[in-house]
Design an enzyme around this catalytic site. Structure first.
Site, PDB file in Angstrom:
ATOM      1  NE  ARG A   1     -15.629  53.638  53.857  1.00 43.37           N
ATOM      2  CZ  ARG A   1     -16.537  54.328  52.478  1.00 43.37           C
ATOM      3  NH1 ARG A   1     -17.731  54.206  52.338  1.00 43.37           N
ATOM      4  NH2 ARG A   1     -15.503  53.309  51.953  1.00 43.37           N
TER       5      ARG A   1
ATOM      6  CB  CYS B   1     -15.776  50.640  54.054  1.00 44.72           C
ATOM      7  SG  CYS B   1     -17.208  49.493  53.452  1.00 44.72           S
TER       8      CYS B   1
END
Length: 126
Positions: free
Chosen positions: A102, A104
């Site tokens: 991920r 972010c």
């Protein structure tokens, strides 16, 4: 050969793009913001409410291809305010139990003034 994702259970694209594209068993889903698939309107006022709607939209895209959250290999998350990071993560963690890779980041603005957007890449059936 490219296959285009199209489901009425997730919001329609609001620009010159598709809900997603599949190539060689990998789905590249466009970023989802907290829109109701039925009305196209923003759902929720808080980061938690909006993240729940984003997850519902991602779930619909995944299910349209016979996949689940555990098939997601990578997400990219965009927040309108990095101060929402912890609250966003609490909702996110309920869905992405497989812990995909991920990124972010906080951004200046998101479409329709929403608080978050999430795009993902998933392994799907060929």
């Amino acid at each position: 050969m490219l296959k285009y994702v199209e489901t009425k259970n997730a919001p329609a694209a609001i620009g010159p793009y598709s809900q997603g594209i599949i190539v060689n068993g990998i789905a590249f889903f466009s970023g989802q913001i907290p829109l109701s698939p039925a009305t196209g309107e923003v759902v929720g006022a808080t980061i938690e409410e909006q993240t729940e709607q984003v997850m519902a939209n991602i779930k619909a895209l995944l299910e349209s291809q016979g996949a689940a959250f555990t098939d997601v290999v990578k997400t990219t998350c965009f927040l309108a305010d990095i101060a929402d990071f912890a609250a966003f993560n609490e909702v996110y963690a309920k869905y992405f139990t497989g812990k995909p890779a991920r990124s972010c980041v906080a951004v200046k603005d998101l479409p329709k003034g929403v608080l978050c957007e999430v795009e993902c890449i998933a392994a799907v059936e060929k």
